[in-house]
Design an enzyme around this catalytic site. Structure first.
Site, PDB file in Angstrom:
ATOM      1  CG  HIS A  76     -14.066  18.494 -14.731  1.00  0.00           C
ATOM      2  ND1 HIS A  76     -13.828  19.584 -15.518  1.00  0.00           N
ATOM      3  CD2 HIS A  76     -13.400  17.472 -15.283  1.00  0.00           C
ATOM      4  CE1 HIS A  76     -13.050  19.229 -16.507  1.00  0.00           C
ATOM      5  NE2 HIS A  76     -12.778  17.954 -16.388  1.00  0.00           N
ATOM      6  CG  ASN A  79     -12.776   0.276 -15.199  1.00  0.00           C
ATOM      7  OD1 ASN A  79     -13.488  -0.578 -14.700  1.00  0.00           O
ATOM      8  ND2 ASN A  79     -12.342   1.323 -14.524  1.00  0.00           N
ATOM      9  CB  CYS A 139      -7.675  -0.718  -9.449  1.00  0.00           C
ATOM     10  SG  CYS A 139      -6.734  -0.428 -10.938  1.00  0.00           S
TER      11      CYS A 139
HETATM   12  C1  PEP Z   1      -9.131   0.687 -15.438  1.00  0.00           C
HETATM   13  O1  PEP Z   1      -8.938   0.828 -16.642  1.00  0.00           O
HETATM   14  O2  PEP Z   1      -9.707  -0.300 -14.952  1.00  0.00           O
HETATM   15  C2  PEP Z   1      -8.687   1.707 -14.477  1.00  0.00           C
HETATM   16  C3  PEP Z   1      -8.739   1.504 -13.184  1.00  0.00           C
HETATM   17  O3  PEP Z   1      -8.286   2.895 -14.985  1.00  0.00           O
HETATM   18  P1  PEP Z   1      -9.329   4.004 -15.521  1.00  0.00           P
HETATM   19  O4  PEP Z   1     -10.702   3.539 -15.184  1.00  0.00           O
HETATM   20  O5  PEP Z   1      -8.981   5.269 -14.852  1.00  0.00           O
HETATM   21  O6  PEP Z   1      -9.042   3.985 -16.984  1.00  0.00           O
END
Ligand code: PEP
Ligand code: MG
Length: 763
Positions: free
Chosen positions: A376, A641, A689
């Site tokens: 956090h 990710n 993303c």
């Molecule tokens: C991802 O998995 O790329 C993503 C954007 O979600 P997080 O990183 O929050 O798992």
């Protein structure tokens, strides 16, 4: 010594035993004679009281060696001869780890270092406790027994209590000579570089301040307990006043941050804490030593707890104790740390509340001991753009309050007392960094269009209200991923509908009409909330998380959907579901949303003007069926990710395997291209993303395989726009078509060459 000690005198190690021991320690310290005599007397007293065959005190030398200063039970000739390096042998290990070590088979321990001069061969049981003062290990207290035995919890607590006092005594000058006291306290003074992990990027220069600063030196024993009790009472009242004031001055802090502060306040008023402090004072300790003593007891007790919530609270208790110590020493600023103009704050642990409490104009960088990138405090530091390095416990050991320090959040380095040339080169690096930020700011309204006229949408990732002002600052087109779970993770309990709604409303207000895609809470995997029972999963990343949890526990997601619908009343709502694996799951979750919409209608609640629903593509299974999923929603977003982690079967949190698999792998890129093509046939938009876009070469490659919408961390919006504007998307696409079947592990160097030849700006 011929008799093996196995049974405690005075009927055990209960409170009475400890009180007797403290009194004997006081007598030992008060004795006439040389420093060595007093130390030896003390060692003897401890050995008798904790029923040990051997009790030894090792103190740290300025060269970092640990020297045997006194012993009861080992060969006396070894005193001032036996030395162990930092980290060497069991004693060195205790010092380096800053934590106790207990074993009933000492000679078999892998770190055991044999020292013939001590004659310790037949000693099986070992209990070593570091002498820690103000976060620094000053030495090690060791008790040993010939017999193979388990030290009881009570015995370990008693030895820890003694170690706490010993640390105070050795620092207070009550025991050793002036020169020896200084030698023990002395630290290395040359420039040092310590390697850790960068958690928040950027460069920071400043003076070291310890969040838990060296508490002022004080006497350990007191002659008049009633007077000490009165001092303690005054200190506690002042502490409570300060904490109340802190809450009042942060009245604007909403939601989770407020809950964190409220919990902290409860501890300041805790009756049990006060009672234990008073009892310690009436056993003959000064108010300060009583605070240290109870703090050490709490540490011993709570750090063993299996309950993560309780372990987290330990930090609050430590912090309150430190504040109380400073108040007892007469500091009038309420125990709040005064920061230098430019401060690098060092702390073993730190909570988000403490970070929010710091003067943000003065706090330039953070060096923390025990945090992960998803902790956090790291999330808040990132939002505040405070460079941060972690995972370097020795940095704290080698730094003195007020030392010059530089941290490099990209390289994960800490430079302590840097040489003038090093400092200069970092100043240059930092000003270049700042110049670049100014350039990005001046370019924020430029279109993000490639040289050959392809429009790229650049959105931003967020998770806290603190992130939203960066929309304006960076010129991002909106928030492409709002990680709502952060609110769930920071708090100490499940946030109420009202708390959630307040955050979503605030985010929409701050976005000033730009779209915000709220991803429903993706809890599970590496993101565990302390108050939730996740069960024991061998592979939590592939376990009960994201959409799975939502489907199994509608009771958790429905209040969130309710909060989102209400916060976006009469505005547009974009809601996205994480970790969808097969198309049918979208139907199942959508039904929950529809039920919430019906519920709101039945109650005549205002609804959003427009509701757009999205799903994340984070597994190979959903990428393979991305077109079918797309038909069920309004938009998609690739969570690179997770997708890369499952594509390569390589844990995203494991540095070791991550190094092995580059997202520039031709297989992964062609897999993404196929996914983009599959979705583009449906006409539905799809963004990317994942954090891989923070690397310019990979970001350019993603444009090359056809991605047209990105959501990136705020700090990368500027560099990303520059990259887009310098790129020829058509040429990049051709390059990929020609290379994607190349039988090599990574296209990185070849593609970097292509980008450089074609004038792409890689920053
Ligand atoms: C991802 O998995 O790329 C993503 C954007 O979600 P997080 O990183 O929050 O798992
Ligand atoms: Mg993910």
């Amino acid at each position: 010594m011929s008799v093996e000690r196995t049974r405690p005198p005075h009927g055990g190690h209960g409170e009475h035993g400890i009180t007797v021991l403290l009194k004997s320690m006081r007598d030992a310290v008060a004795k006439e004679g040389s420093a060595q005599d007093r130390l030896d007397h003390l060692t003897r007293v401890i050995a008798i009281h904790v029923v040990a065959d051997v009790c030894s005190i090792y103190l740290r030398r300025p060269d970092n060696d640990l020297e045997l200063y006194s012993t009861e039970g080992l060969n006396p000739a070894a005193v001032h001869k036996t030395r162990l390096k930092w980290g060497e042998g069991l004693v060195g290990l205790v010092a380096a780890r800053h934590s106790p070590l207990v074993t009933s088979q000492a000679p078999k321990h892998p770190a055991f270092a044999y020292r013939p001069e001590t004659g310790e061969d037949p000693l099986h049981s070992f209990l070593g406790v570091p002498l820690i003062r103000s976060g620094k290990t000053l030495g090690v207290l060791v008790v040993q027994n010939k017999a193979r035995r388990e030290y009881t919890h009570g015995e370990i607590e008693a030895v820890q209590a003694v170690a706490t006092l010993l640390a105070e005594i050795s620092a207070s000058g009550e025991l050793l000579s002036q020169e020896e006291t200084e030698a023990v306290g002395a630290m290395l003074h040359g420039p040092e570089k310590v390697k850790g992990f960068g958690i928040v990027s950027g460069i920071a220069l400043g003076r070291a301040v310890f969040l838990q600063p060296p508490t002022p030196k004080h006497k350990v024993f007191a002659a008049a307990p009633a007077a000490e009790a009165a001092r303690l009472e005054d200190g506690l009242s002042e502490l409570r006043r300060v904490v109340d004031e802190m809450l009042a001055s942060n009245a604007s802090l909403g939601g989770v941050s407020r809950e964190v502060l409220e919990t902290y306040r409860l501890f300041a008023y805790d009756r049990g804490w006060k009672d234990r402090l008073r009892a310690a004072v009436f056993s003959g300790l000064t108010a300060e030593s009583a605070v240290e003593q109870v703090k050490a007891e709490n540490r011993a007790r709570l750090s063993q707890s299996r309950d993560p919530y309780l372990r987290e609270r330990l930090h609050d208790l430590d912090d309150l104790s430190n504040r109380l110590l400073r108040l007892l020493a007469g500091e009038k600023n309420g125990g709040k740390r005064i920061l230098h103009e430019e401060t690098i704050l060092f702390a073993r642990t730190m909570g988000p509340a403490e970070l929010l409490e710091c003067d943000r104009n003065r706090l330039k960088g953070l060096v923390l001991g025990e945090v992960s990138a998803t902790s956090h405090v790291a999330i808040v530091a990132r939002a505040l753009k405070i460079p941060m390095v972690t995972g370097a416990p020795e940095a704290m050991e080698r730094t003195e309050e007020g030392d010059q320090a530089v941290i490099d959040g990209d390289a994960g380095e800490i430079h302590i007392r840097p040489a003038p040339e090093t400092l200069e080169s970092f100043r240059t690096k930092q000003s270049r960094y700042q110049e670049r930020q100014a350039i990005y700011a001046s370019e924020k309204n430029l279109p993000s269009t490639t040289r050959d006229g392809v429009d790229i949408t650049i959105l931003m990732n967020a998770g806290l209200a603190l992130d939203l002002p960066y929309l304006e600052e960076t010129g991002a087109a909106g928030v492409g991923l709002f990680r709502t779970e952060l609110q769930f993770l920071i708090g100490t309990q499940l946030p109420s509908v009202a708390t959630q709604e307040a955050l979503y409303r605030e985010a929409l207000d701050l976005a000033k009409g730009k779209p915000v895609v709220f991803r429903t809470a993706d809890i599970g995997g590496d993101k565990t909330a302390d108050y939730m029972d996740h069960g024991d999963e061998v592979n939590p990343a592939m376990g009960w998380r994201g959409a799975r949890m939502a489907m199994d526990r509608p009771g958790m997601i429905r209040p969130q959907l309710r909060a989102l619908l209400s916060a976006a009343a009469e505005r547009d709502l974009c809601v996205m579901f994480p970790f969808v694996t097969v198309p049918a799951e979208v139907d199942e979750i959508r039904e929950l949303l529809d039920r919430e919409i019906d519920r709101a209608r039945r109650r005549d609640k205002q609804l959003p003007n427009n509701i757009r629903v999205g799903a994340m593509i984070e597994t190979p299974s959903s990428a393979w069926r991305a077109d079918l999923i797309a038909e069920k929603v309004d938009f998609l977003s690739v969570g690179g990710n997770d997708l890369a982690q499952f594509y390569f079967a390589a844990d995203r949190d494991s540095e070791r395997v991550q190094r092995r698999y580059d997202p520039m792998n031709p297989g992964f890129l062609s897999f993404l291209r196929a996914t983009v093509e599959r979705v583009s046939k449906t006409g539905k938009p799809m963004s990317y993303c994942g954090e891989q876009t923070t690397d310019a070469v990979t970001a350019a490659a993603l444009i090359g395989v056809g991605v047209r919408q990105f959501s990136v961390p705020a700090a990368f919006v500027g560099p990303f726009r520059r990259l887009v504007r310098s790129l020829d998307a058509g040429k990049a696409a051709e390059w990929f078509k020609a290379h994607e079947s190349a039988p090599i592990v990574s296209l990185r160097s070849a593609f970097t060459e292509f980008l450089n030849e074609n004038g792409a700006v890689l920053e």
